[in-house]
Each structure stands twice: as structure tokens, then as C-alpha cells.
Design an enzyme around this catalytic site. Structure first.
Site, PDB file in Angstrom:
ATOM      1  N   SER A  46       0.975  -1.431  -0.498  1.00 23.21           N
ATOM      2  CA  SER A  46      -0.009   0.479   0.130  1.00 23.21           C
ATOM      3  C   SER A  46       0.634   0.956  -0.033  1.00 23.21           C
ATOM      4  O   SER A  46      -0.086   2.794  -0.243  1.00 23.21           O
ATOM      5  CB  SER A  46      -0.881  -0.334   1.673  1.00 23.21           C
ATOM      6  OG  SER A  46      -0.574  -0.110   2.213  1.00 23.21           O
ATOM      7  N   ASP A 322      -3.362   8.063   8.708  1.00 21.69           N
ATOM      8  CA  ASP A 322      -3.629   7.304   9.145  1.00 21.69           C
ATOM      9  C   ASP A 322      -2.960   6.242   9.847  1.00 21.69           C
ATOM     10  O   ASP A 322      -1.940   7.116  10.343  1.00 21.69           O
ATOM     11  CB  ASP A 322      -4.954   6.472   8.200  1.00 21.69           C
ATOM     12  CG  ASP A 322      -4.089   4.907   7.294  1.00 21.69           C
ATOM     13  OD1 ASP A 322      -3.069   5.565   7.150  1.00 21.69           O
ATOM     14  OD2 ASP A 322      -4.574   4.870   6.687  1.00 21.69           O
ATOM     15  N   HIS A 325      -0.029   4.766   7.111  1.00 26.06           N
ATOM     16  CA  HIS A 325       0.479   5.699   5.914  1.00 26.06           C
ATOM     17  C   HIS A 325       0.676   7.013   6.396  1.00 26.06           C
ATOM     18  O   HIS A 325      -0.018   7.536   7.235  1.00 26.06           O
ATOM     19  CB  HIS A 325      -0.426   5.331   5.757  1.00 26.06           C
ATOM     20  CG  HIS A 325      -1.086   3.891   4.523  1.00 26.06           C
ATOM     21  ND1 HIS A 325      -1.931   3.582   5.373  1.00 26.06           N
ATOM     22  CD2 HIS A 325      -0.082   2.749   3.923  1.00 26.06           C
ATOM     23  CE1 HIS A 325      -2.103   1.826   5.163  1.00 26.06           C
ATOM     24  NE2 HIS A 325      -1.534   1.914   4.320  1.00 26.06           N
TER      25      HIS A 325
END
Length: 346
Positions: A46, A322, A325
Site C-alpha cells: 500500500s 492514518d 500510512h
């Protein structure tokens, strides 16, 4: 305390995901020649995924509010490191693999998929080997020529989800052996990317996992967790040794490293010092998009549509978006620190 830390890690770090390949229009047989701009091929998780994981929070509000203004498949409020590296190469961000049949692929392809790793870290998600398989299929279909690949660059970033999965499956308790096997597989994958025709490969070192907001809850987000950061340091030490060995086997230095570990730490420490002088500044260990309960994610809502998260006033002063990330501001700061290394790609 050790068991408590492990429990927090297992709940808060990257969740398992299910990979669903989205088919587009009819396959293109277009061949991109070496006269076009440099292409970027991306593999990993991600941190570098720009839109492959459709059924995730990356496609939910408030992700994408800084750029492009709405959710666009990045686990961030805006641009991520992939976008900045593409900009450095003076090209557009490469097309996510799921859009390969309906979107221009002249800038490359992004195979990265949130939640995946070097080994299998989800039920049927595309680990790095599978991602490279997909890359090889495009080459076999003559989408890209050998000359085209010769002038292209690969970006690789994975490993964090592997350690999370190791915890869940029990391999975490034989950490040295697991790290050895993980780095060995990374080496195999990197060598394979090179053998397919890519002569410049940028490899991200593991971020300081003890600084992730999901884990700094242990310190009430006052400081990074040194014990957990030591896992990243050990991993990176072995990875650097493996990459040096790979480079010794090539005529040129094919593989370069992007030091996410020290880039993260340095930026966080700088922001902490500034905050000590001005308490109104945002704590870099505090996520801008903060969930109310463990297990929720940025973008979660309840049955009534009520948000399960809260947003900071200004994402542009945050480091983390978050629990795991970085924000666009965070990635921008990391990118600036990585530019000397990126210069080796050109």
C-alpha cells in the site's frame, strides 16, 4: 508487556485483504518503443499502490481530499511516494494494473497492491512473485519491448505486511530465521525483475515500524517504540547486504536503496523538535485521520452512516495520514530526503 505489544500489533497493523482482479476492455496489443519517456514499473504494498485495491478504504472518503480532491485508490489524503518518484523521472504516475486494458500504459504499470507482501499475506492477494508474473505476461504479449525495458525503472517496496503476517502465523517468534527467509526471497524477486530486462531497480528499506501511530499508542504517541524499530533495523541490515551481493554480480550497480527508515525518523524528529518550540504544531506521531476504535480504518462508517474517524484541521501539517500510512505532507518530506538516492536512477 511483550504479549501486550504483540496483541496490539496483530490488531492494528495492515489487515488481510482479498485480491479481486478487475477486467477492463479488450486487451491491447500496443507495443511501446524506446523512443517514449522512461517507464516506471512498481511492485509492492500500500505504500506504493496507486489504485489496485478497489475494495478498500483507499476508495472511500476522506482519502484523496488533498489530491486529486476525492478518493482515487491511494492510502493517503493525496500523493504518495510513487507519484513523487514518477515526477522526479518527469513522467506521469504509471497506470494501476487493474486499468491496464482501458488506460494508456506508456508511462509503465503499477502492480503494487495494498496489504500484500513478499510472501502470502492475504487469502488470495497478489504477493510480489505474482505481481512479477503479471509483469512477465505483459512482456510476453509484446506490450513492452526489450529496448523499452532497458531504459525503464522498477520501484519495489514490501515487507511490512510480511512481519504482520508472521506474527499472526507464529513465525514472529523465530524472527531471525524469518528475516533470513524473507530477504532471501526478496533477492530472488529483485534478480528476476532485472532478468526480465530492467537495469535500474529502486528498493525501499523497511520503515521504522515502531513509529507507526498504530503502535505508538503504547507510548501515548509521545515517542517511537525502539524495540519494534530494532526489527526494521535488523531487516534493513540484511537487505543491504543482499543488495550489495546482487550488485557485485552485475556489471553496473543495478539496485539502489531508498532509505525509508532514516527518512521517516529524521522527518519525525525534526517535526517533534519544532513542536517542542511551538505546541500548536501537530504531533507527527498522531494520525490526521484518527479512528475511534481499534480495527476501524480511515473511511469507516457505522450502519447509520456515522463516521468512525475524525480528521485533523490541516492534513498539510501532519506526517501520518492514518495508523500506518504517511500523509501527502509526510511523503513529500520523505521524498526530499530520498532525492540524492533517486539521482542514481538517471
Amino acid at each position: 508487556m511483550a504479549n501486550q505489544i504483540l496483541s496490539i500489533i496483530s490488531v492494528l497493523l495492515f489487515p488481510f485483504i482479498i485480491f479481486t482482479e478487475v477486467e477492463g476492455a479488450k486487451k491491447s496489443n500496443r507495443v511501446y518503443d524506446s523512443n517514449t519517456a522512461t517507464k516506471l514499473f512498481v511492485f509492492g504494498d500500500s505504500y506504493v499502490d496507486t489504485g489496485n485495491f478497489v475494495h478498500s478504504e483507499s476508495y472511500k472518503i476522506p482519502n484523496g481530499i488533498t489530491f486529486p480532491g476525492s478518493p482515487a485508490g491511494r492510502f493517503c489524503d493525496g500523493r504518495i511516494i510513487t507519484d513523487y518518484i514518477a515526477s522526479f523521472l518527469k513522467i506521469e504516475s504509471p497506470t494501476p494494473y487493474r486499468l491496464r486494458n482501458s488506460t494508456n500504459m506508456q508511462h509503465g504499470i503499477n502492480f503494487a497492491y495494498g496489504g500484500t507482501g513478499i510472501f502470502n499475506t492475504s487469502i488470495d492477494g497478489p504477493n510480489m512473485t505474482v505481481q512479477i508474473d503479471s509483469f512477465e505476461k505483459l512482456i510476453q504479449q509484446n506490450i513492452y519491448t526489450k529496448m523499452d525495458l532497458h531504459s525503464s525503472i522498477a520501484l519495489v517496496n514490501a515487507g511490512g505486511n510480511d512481519y504482520t503476517n508472521a506474527l499472526k502465523t507464529g513465525r514472529f517468534f523465530d524472527l531471525p530465521a524469518f528475516t533470513e527467509s524473507l530477504v532471501e526471497q526478496i533477492s530472488v524477486n529483485l534478480n528476476r525483475i532485472h532478468s526480465l530486462g530492467i537495469n535500474k531497480v529502486a528498493v525501499g528499506l523497511l520503515q521504522p515500524i515502531g513509529c507507526l501511530p498504530a503502535l505508538t499508542l503504547i507510548s501515548f504517541r509521545t515517542d517511537c517504540i525502539g524495540l519494534l524499530n530494532s526489527i526494521s533495523k535488523d531487516h534493513n541490515k540484511k537487505l543491504l547486504e543482499a543488495i550489495q551481493k546482487l550488485n557485485n554480480q552485475t556489471d553496473n550497480s543495478v539496485f539502489i536503496t531508498l532509505d525509508l527508515y532514516n527518512s521517516f525518523l529524521s522527518t519525525i524528529e525534526t517535526m517533534q523538535k519544532k513542536r517542542a518550540e511551538n505546541s500548536t504544531l501537530m504531533n507527527p506521531l498522531q494520525p490526521c485521520c484518527d479512528v475511534k476504535n481499534l480495527g476501524d480504518s480511515c473511511g469507516s462508517v457505522d450502519d447509520k452512516g456515522e463516521k468512525k474517524y475524525s480528521l485533523c484541521e490541516n492534513p498539510k501539517v501532519s506526517f501520518f495520514w492514518d495508523n500506518v500510512h504517511p500523509s501527502q505532507n509526510g511523503w513529500s518530506a520523505v521524498y526530499r530526503m530520498l532525492q540524492p538516492s533517486l539521482a542514481q536512477l538517471t
